[in-house]
Scaffold this motif. Structure first.
Motif, PDB file in Angstrom:
ATOM      1  N   SER A  59      12.736  -0.640  -5.507  1.00  0.00           N
ATOM      2  CA  SER A  59      11.413  -0.356  -5.827  1.00  0.00           C
ATOM      3  C   SER A  59      10.257  -1.584  -6.533  1.00  0.00           C
ATOM      4  O   SER A  59      10.386  -1.033  -7.438  1.00  0.00           O
ATOM      5  CB  SER A  59      10.725   0.631  -5.453  1.00  0.00           C
ATOM      6  OG  SER A  59       9.693   0.785  -4.802  1.00  0.00           O
ATOM      7  N   GLY A 118       7.181  -1.651  -6.123  1.00  0.00           N
ATOM      8  CA  GLY A 118       5.972  -1.580  -5.778  1.00  0.00           C
ATOM      9  C   GLY A 118       4.569  -2.509  -5.826  1.00  0.00           C
ATOM     10  O   GLY A 118       3.729  -2.120  -6.156  1.00  0.00           O
ATOM     11  N   GLU A 155       8.288  -0.149   3.737  1.00  0.00           N
ATOM     12  CA  GLU A 155       9.061   1.306   2.663  1.00  0.00           C
ATOM     13  C   GLU A 155       9.181   1.670   1.661  1.00  0.00           C
ATOM     14  O   GLU A 155       8.712   1.713   0.800  1.00  0.00           O
ATOM     15  CB  GLU A 155       9.401   1.842   3.710  1.00  0.00           C
ATOM     16  CG  GLU A 155       9.898   3.246   3.621  1.00  0.00           C
ATOM     17  CD  GLU A 155      10.746   3.968   4.449  1.00  0.00           C
ATOM     18  OE1 GLU A 155      10.331   5.172   4.550  1.00  0.00           O
ATOM     19  OE2 GLU A 155      12.503   3.512   3.897  1.00  0.00           O
ATOM     20  N   HIS A 194       3.429  -0.071  -2.276  1.00  0.00           N
ATOM     21  CA  HIS A 194       2.800   0.591  -2.779  1.00  0.00           C
ATOM     22  C   HIS A 194       2.317   0.991  -2.052  1.00  0.00           C
ATOM     23  O   HIS A 194       1.926   1.031  -0.607  1.00  0.00           O
ATOM     24  CB  HIS A 194       1.958   0.076  -4.077  1.00  0.00           C
ATOM     25  CG  HIS A 194       1.403   1.031  -5.103  1.00  0.00           C
ATOM     26  ND1 HIS A 194       0.100   2.235  -5.054  1.00  0.00           N
ATOM     27  CD2 HIS A 194       1.615   1.471  -6.397  1.00  0.00           C
ATOM     28  CE1 HIS A 194      -0.226   3.367  -5.589  1.00  0.00           C
ATOM     29  NE2 HIS A 194       1.204   2.162  -6.998  1.00  0.00           N
ATOM     30  N   SER A 195       2.011   2.673  -2.554  1.00  0.00           N
ATOM     31  CA  SER A 195       1.485   3.834  -1.167  1.00  0.00           C
ATOM     32  C   SER A 195       0.205   3.237  -0.569  1.00  0.00           C
ATOM     33  O   SER A 195      -0.105   3.346   0.205  1.00  0.00           O
ATOM     34  CB  SER A 195       1.036   5.105  -2.134  1.00  0.00           C
ATOM     35  OG  SER A 195       0.462   5.308  -2.887  1.00  0.00           O
ATOM     36  N   ASP A 196      -0.795   2.339  -1.536  1.00  0.00           N
ATOM     37  CA  ASP A 196      -2.092   2.271  -1.673  1.00  0.00           C
ATOM     38  C   ASP A 196      -1.866   1.003  -1.197  1.00  0.00           C
ATOM     39  O   ASP A 196      -2.828  -0.307  -0.968  1.00  0.00           O
ATOM     40  CB  ASP A 196      -2.997   2.607  -2.962  1.00  0.00           C
ATOM     41  CG  ASP A 196      -2.964   3.846  -3.074  1.00  0.00           C
ATOM     42  OD1 ASP A 196      -3.212   4.023  -1.693  1.00  0.00           O
ATOM     43  OD2 ASP A 196      -3.485   3.596  -3.976  1.00  0.00           O
ATOM     44  N   LYS A 204      -1.003  -1.092   6.736  1.00  0.00           N
ATOM     45  CA  LYS A 204      -1.049   0.260   5.445  1.00  0.00           C
ATOM     46  C   LYS A 204      -0.571   0.938   5.652  1.00  0.00           C
ATOM     47  O   LYS A 204      -0.537   0.994   7.434  1.00  0.00           O
ATOM     48  CB  LYS A 204      -3.026   0.161   4.925  1.00  0.00           C
ATOM     49  CG  LYS A 204      -3.493  -1.078   4.640  1.00  0.00           C
ATOM     50  CD  LYS A 204      -4.863  -0.946   4.334  1.00  0.00           C
ATOM     51  CE  LYS A 204      -5.654  -2.196   3.025  1.00  0.00           C
ATOM     52  NZ  LYS A 204      -7.267  -1.618   3.141  1.00  0.00           N
ATOM     53  N   GLY A 205      -0.057   2.031   5.148  1.00  0.00           N
ATOM     54  CA  GLY A 205       0.143   3.259   5.506  1.00  0.00           C
ATOM     55  C   GLY A 205       1.251   3.567   6.239  1.00  0.00           C
ATOM     56  O   GLY A 205       1.706   4.036   7.452  1.00  0.00           O
ATOM     57  N   THR A 212       5.240   4.982   7.639  1.00  0.00           N
ATOM     58  CA  THR A 212       5.916   5.707   6.867  1.00  0.00           C
ATOM     59  C   THR A 212       6.145   5.846   8.364  1.00  0.00           C
ATOM     60  O   THR A 212       6.286   5.477   9.826  1.00  0.00           O
ATOM     61  CB  THR A 212       4.937   7.783   7.489  1.00  0.00           C
ATOM     62  OG1 THR A 212       4.100   7.075   8.541  1.00  0.00           O
ATOM     63  CG2 THR A 212       3.902   6.942   5.906  1.00  0.00           C
TER      64      THR A 212
END
Length: 204
Positions: free
Chosen positions: A128, A130, A150, A154-156, A199-200, A202
């Motif tokens: 990853s 990031g 995924e 990065h998560s943000d 974004k986001g 999942t």
């Protein structure tokens, strides 16, 4: 210092000269390596560089930009050129599995004097990265791209994917597998194309 207008942007002369040098490099190397489609080779500036600049405008001041399936460097090399003045601390990573294209990318980075690194590996095989910004252009369908997001976003972070006339169908198909927040921005260069800002990400 008076800036130079490009589409809806104003860039410095230094950035403009770097972009023009990069354009010349793409033309020169495309004789032997398929960096862009032959149908757009005569219009690299609008179809590829201006389009990439629009992607850069949608980024949110990243310090870690990852461009996957970089090919001829759109938008990755253009992002590095823009960042050289606007965000000198930004690290740009170009991921490309074709070794000949990697040689071109490293040459372009060196000759344009910008901060970027090239990973000559397959996207799905590297750890990853990031990324705060993850970009891709003409690489894969959206469902596949979100799989890469995924892994490497990065998560943000935000993904910026350029898509053509079938983009709505790709979004519908992708929602069968993924949940994500989406904004679409009409392309400056192609009437039916868009840049997807995602974004986001999942899994469903």
């Amino acid at each position: 210092m008076v800036g130079i207008p490009i589409a809806d942007l104003i860039v410095s002369r230094e950035t403009y000269e770097r972009l023009k040098h990069y354009e010349a490099l793409v033309r020169k190397w495309s004789v032997k390596i398929n960096l862009v489609s032959k149908s757009t080779l005569g219009n690299i500036w609008e179809r590829h560089i201006v389009d990439s600049l629009q992607v850069c405008e949608l980024a949110e001041h990243p310090t870690n930009w990852v461009d996957i399936g970089s090919g001829g460097g759109f938008p990755g090399v253009v992002a590095a050129i823009v960042a050289a003045e606007r965000a000198p601390d930004c690290k740009v990573t170009l991921v490309e599995s074709d070794h000949r294209k990697c040689v071109f990318l490293r040459t372009a980075i060196r000759e344009c004097g910008v901060n970027a690194v090239v990973l000559s590996e397959r996207i799905e095989e590297i750890p990853s990265l990031g990324a705060e910004v993850l970009s891709a252009r003409a690489l894969a369908d959206l469902t596949s791209l979100l799989g890469f997001a995924e892994r490497h976003l990065h998560s943000d972070g935000v993904a910026l994917f350029s898509k053509g006339i079938q983009w709505k169908k790709e979004v519908d198909n992708a929602r069968s597998h993924w949940q994500f927040d989406l904004e679409s921005t009409k392309s400056w260069t192609e009437p039916e194309a868009v840049i997807l800002k995602i974004k986001g990400v999942t899994r469903v």
